[in-house]
Design a protein around this motif. Sequence first.
Motif, PDB file in Angstrom:
ATOM      1  N   PRO A  68       0.833  -1.204   0.000  1.00 29.96           N
ATOM      2  CA  PRO A  68       0.000   0.000   0.000  1.00 29.96           C
ATOM      3  C   PRO A  68       0.870   1.257   0.000  1.00 29.96           C
ATOM      4  CG  PRO A  68      -0.766  -1.562   1.647  1.00 29.96           C
ATOM      5  CD  PRO A  68       0.567  -2.059   1.160  1.00 29.96           C
ATOM      6  N   PRO A  69       0.388   2.331  -0.634  1.00 30.54           N
ATOM      7  CA  PRO A  69       1.134   3.590  -0.551  1.00 30.54           C
ATOM      8  C   PRO A  69       1.201   4.050   0.904  1.00 30.54           C
ATOM      9  CG  PRO A  69      -1.014   3.919  -1.601  1.00 30.54           C
ATOM     10  CD  PRO A  69      -0.845   2.458  -1.410  1.00 30.54           C
ATOM     11  N   ASP A  77       2.810  -5.500   7.013  1.00 28.87           N
ATOM     12  CA  ASP A  77       3.760  -5.466   5.906  1.00 28.87           C
ATOM     13  C   ASP A  77       4.498  -4.141   5.838  1.00 28.87           C
ATOM     14  OD1 ASP A  77       3.156  -8.022   5.201  1.00 28.87           O
ATOM     15  OD2 ASP A  77       1.827  -7.487   3.558  1.00 28.87           O
ATOM     16  N   GLY A  78       3.830  -3.050   6.256  1.00 24.23           N
ATOM     17  CA  GLY A  78       4.483  -1.740   6.273  1.00 24.23           C
ATOM     18  C   GLY A  78       5.659  -1.750   7.240  1.00 24.23           C
ATOM     19  N   THR A 174       6.507   5.910  -2.581  1.00 28.32           N
ATOM     20  CA  THR A 174       5.827   6.878  -1.700  1.00 28.32           C
ATOM     21  C   THR A 174       6.288   6.737  -0.254  1.00 28.32           C
ATOM     22  OG1 THR A 174       3.930   5.445  -1.123  1.00 28.32           O
ATOM     23  CG2 THR A 174       3.749   6.753  -3.161  1.00 28.32           C
ATOM     24  N   HIS A 175       7.009   5.663   0.062  1.00 27.95           N
ATOM     25  CA  HIS A 175       7.492   5.466   1.431  1.00 27.95           C
ATOM     26  C   HIS A 175       8.773   6.279   1.601  1.00 27.95           C
ATOM     27  CE1 HIS A 175       4.852   1.991   2.688  1.00 27.95           C
ATOM     28  NE2 HIS A 175       4.541   2.169   1.423  1.00 27.95           N
ATOM     29  N   PRO A 176       8.790   7.222   2.544  1.00 29.21           N
ATOM     30  CA  PRO A 176       9.923   8.160   2.602  1.00 29.21           C
ATOM     31  C   PRO A 176      11.281   7.491   2.804  1.00 29.21           C
ATOM     32  CG  PRO A 176       8.440   8.432   4.492  1.00 29.21           C
ATOM     33  CD  PRO A 176       7.754   7.538   3.535  1.00 29.21           C
ATOM     34  N   TYR A 177      11.319   6.421   3.598  1.00 28.87           N
ATOM     35  CA  TYR A 177      12.610   5.753   3.814  1.00 28.87           C
ATOM     36  C   TYR A 177      13.077   5.060   2.540  1.00 28.87           C
ATOM     37  CZ  TYR A 177       8.896   2.473   4.939  1.00 28.87           C
ATOM     38  OH  TYR A 177       7.733   1.745   4.892  1.00 28.87           O
TER      39      TYR A 177
END
Length: 214
Positions: A68-69, A77-78, A174-177
């Motif tokens: 997911p974004p 999972d995030g 889209t995930h900053p890391y």
Amino acid sequence: MKSLIDGYHRFREEGYGELAERLRALAEEQHPTKLLITCSDSRVLPDRIVSALPGDLFVIRNAGNIVPPIDECRNGDGGTLEYAVSVLKVRHIIVCGHSNCGAIKAMMHPEELEGLPMVRGWLAHAGLDTTPTRPEGARSLMRLSADELHAEELAEIDRLVERNVLTQLDHLRTHPYVAARLKRDELHLHGWVFDIPEGRIRAYDRGSGEFVEL
Ligand SMILES: [Zn+2]
């Protein structure tokens, strides 16, 4: 359960010996450099299809190999993804879809998700039901005969499987890391599709914009 338990005993007798040294060396910590995100489908064998050994691959599996974004990523999972990128500092993330994926078929036939709110929620959560090609594909399929429909549907599934892989690569960014490490060229993203009956992998080629055999 018997086949699993028998399988475990075969592993103890035949498989463990050749891995024992490596497993003991890895007893305290792991340093995988690759994260593979693939489907939960039982026909996809992540370690075997790339001949990986213990310690090689960090793996996330879920229905549809979905990421997911960041704004919608509230599941385990995030956290697993963040850990892989920020703590393990994997150098490569591979999103690997597969032929005839049930999650993709569910996208094409959302009516079959009646009574499956968790599945429906998961697929919607990843934004897959908003991809513009799906409604067009579904409409075109309605004009075809049964045989044509089957052939067309398989081709459509293949196309959507590839598209889904690219969508999930976009979500990863889209995930900053992830974005930060991509920017520093410390991380690379890859899109793959595993063909189950042929046992072959196609990889996304940025130059041609096509999936080509690895
Ligand atoms: Zn699948």
